[in-house]
Design a protein around this motif. Structure first.
Motif, short mmCIF file in Angstrom:
data_model
loop_
_atom_site.label_atom_id
_atom_site.label_comp_id
_atom_site.label_asym_id
_atom_site.label_seq_id
_atom_site.Cartn_x
_atom_site.Cartn_y
_atom_site.Cartn_z
N TYR A 55 0.91 -1.28 0.05
CA TYR A 55 0.08 -0.23 -0.01
C TYR A 55 0.89 1.17 -0.08
O TYR A 55 0.53 2.25 -0.60
CB TYR A 55 -0.72 -0.08 1.31
CG TYR A 55 -1.95 -1.38 1.23
CD1 TYR A 55 -2.76 -1.50 0.15
CD2 TYR A 55 -1.51 -2.24 2.23
CE1 TYR A 55 -3.49 -2.48 0.33
CE2 TYR A 55 -2.35 -3.22 2.17
CZ TYR A 55 -3.46 -3.41 1.15
OH TYR A 55 -4.22 -4.60 1.13
N HIS A 62 1.74 6.56 -6.93
CA HIS A 62 0.65 7.43 -7.37
C HIS A 62 0.62 8.76 -6.68
O HIS A 62 -0.59 9.20 -6.83
CB HIS A 62 -0.39 6.56 -7.51
CG HIS A 62 -0.58 5.41 -8.39
ND1 HIS A 62 -0.24 4.06 -7.79
CD2 HIS A 62 -0.75 4.98 -9.70
CE1 HIS A 62 -0.20 3.19 -8.96
NE2 HIS A 62 -0.48 3.97 -10.10
N PHE A 66 -3.07 12.12 -7.49
CA PHE A 66 -4.31 12.65 -6.70
C PHE A 66 -4.00 13.91 -6.18
O PHE A 66 -2.83 14.11 -5.36
CB PHE A 66 -4.49 11.71 -5.59
CG PHE A 66 -4.92 10.24 -6.09
CD1 PHE A 66 -6.27 10.01 -6.52
CD2 PHE A 66 -3.65 9.31 -6.08
CE1 PHE A 66 -6.68 8.68 -7.20
CE2 PHE A 66 -4.38 7.97 -6.64
CZ PHE A 66 -5.61 7.65 -7.14
N LEU A 71 -9.09 11.26 -1.32
CA LEU A 71 -9.67 10.32 -2.40
C LEU A 71 -8.59 9.21 -2.51
O LEU A 71 -8.84 8.15 -2.71
CB LEU A 71 -9.79 11.16 -3.61
CG LEU A 71 -9.99 10.52 -4.89
CD1 LEU A 71 -11.44 9.75 -4.77
CD2 LEU A 71 -9.90 11.46 -6.18
N PHE A 72 -7.09 9.73 -2.34
CA PHE A 72 -6.13 8.87 -2.36
C PHE A 72 -6.26 7.59 -1.50
O PHE A 72 -6.03 6.41 -1.65
CB PHE A 72 -4.90 9.51 -2.23
CG PHE A 72 -3.53 9.09 -2.64
CD1 PHE A 72 -3.59 8.39 -3.72
CD2 PHE A 72 -2.15 9.28 -1.80
CE1 PHE A 72 -2.31 7.92 -4.19
CE2 PHE A 72 -1.22 8.82 -2.07
CZ PHE A 72 -1.18 8.04 -3.36
N THR A 74 -9.08 6.62 0.08
CA THR A 74 -9.90 5.82 -0.45
C THR A 74 -9.66 4.75 -1.27
O THR A 74 -10.17 3.62 -1.26
CB THR A 74 -11.28 6.76 -0.95
OG1 THR A 74 -11.61 7.54 -0.03
CG2 THR A 74 -12.56 5.85 -1.50
N ALA A 75 -8.97 5.28 -2.26
CA ALA A 75 -8.47 4.23 -3.33
C ALA A 75 -7.65 3.24 -2.71
O ALA A 75 -7.82 2.01 -3.14
CB ALA A 75 -7.74 4.88 -4.45
N THR A 76 -6.84 3.40 -1.83
CA THR A 76 -5.97 2.28 -1.08
C THR A 76 -6.88 1.53 -0.35
O THR A 76 -6.65 0.15 -0.36
CB THR A 76 -4.90 2.98 -0.16
OG1 THR A 76 -5.17 3.88 0.88
CG2 THR A 76 -3.84 3.74 -1.12
N LEU A 78 -9.94 0.69 -0.94
CA LEU A 78 -10.54 -0.09 -2.08
C LEU A 78 -9.65 -1.35 -2.60
O LEU A 78 -10.08 -2.35 -2.53
CB LEU A 78 -11.00 0.86 -3.21
CG LEU A 78 -11.72 0.03 -4.40
CD1 LEU A 78 -12.90 -0.57 -4.02
CD2 LEU A 78 -11.83 0.95 -5.47
N LEU A 79 -8.37 -1.02 -2.43
CA LEU A 79 -7.37 -2.03 -3.13
C LEU A 79 -7.47 -3.00 -1.94
O LEU A 79 -7.13 -4.35 -2.11
CB LEU A 79 -5.92 -1.38 -3.19
CG LEU A 79 -5.98 -0.60 -4.56
CD1 LEU A 79 -4.62 -0.04 -4.46
CD2 LEU A 79 -5.99 -1.45 -5.62
#
Length: 130
Positions: A55, A62, A66, A71-72, A74-76, A78-79
């Motif tokens: 992570y 990335h 972002f 938001l960043f 949230t993406a992690t 989700l992963l």
């Protein structure tokens, strides 16, 4: 209270704890409880990624993609959730039993074990003749 948590996280991070390094980086990126400090965040993410934290590596790869750190994050998350879904799917496809018991049945089982003299989450009886 936040200051105390940050202090302990820093102590753990200095000793090489990759989770503490990752959490500190998140704190420095989000600017909620700790002032935003991108350089420190990158430093902690790098240290965590070098120890195999996927992570932290994703965030490093990335970081410029972002604009909004929430938001960043949230993406992690989700992963992370996707990883768990894939692991469960893999276990099901391989036929690995997961020993899933609902909360009420687990509580009844624990009560029966305690009534029989077992410690909580222990395999040995509390009372025994030695």
């Amino acid at each position: 209270m936040v200051e105390t948590a940050v202090r302990y996280l820093k102590l753990c991070a200095e000793k090489g704890n990759q989770y503490a390094q990752y959490r500190l980086a998140m704190l420095y990126l989000c600017d909620k409880d700790v002032p935003r400090d991108r350089e420190k965040a990158v430093e902690y993410l790098t240290a965590s990624a070098e120890q195999g934290n996927i992570y932290a590596q994703f965030l490093l790869d990335h970081l410029d993609s972002f604009q909004n750190p929430s938001l960043f994050l949230t993406a992690t998350r989700l992963l992370h959730q996707l990883e768990r879904v894939f692991q469960q799917d893999m276990q099901r496809s391989l036929g690995v039993s997961q020993n899933l018991i609902d909360r009420k049945r687990r509580q009844k089982l624990a009560e029966k074990k305690q009534a029989q003299g077992y410690k909580r989450d222990d395999l040995e009886p509390v009372q025994g003749s030695y």
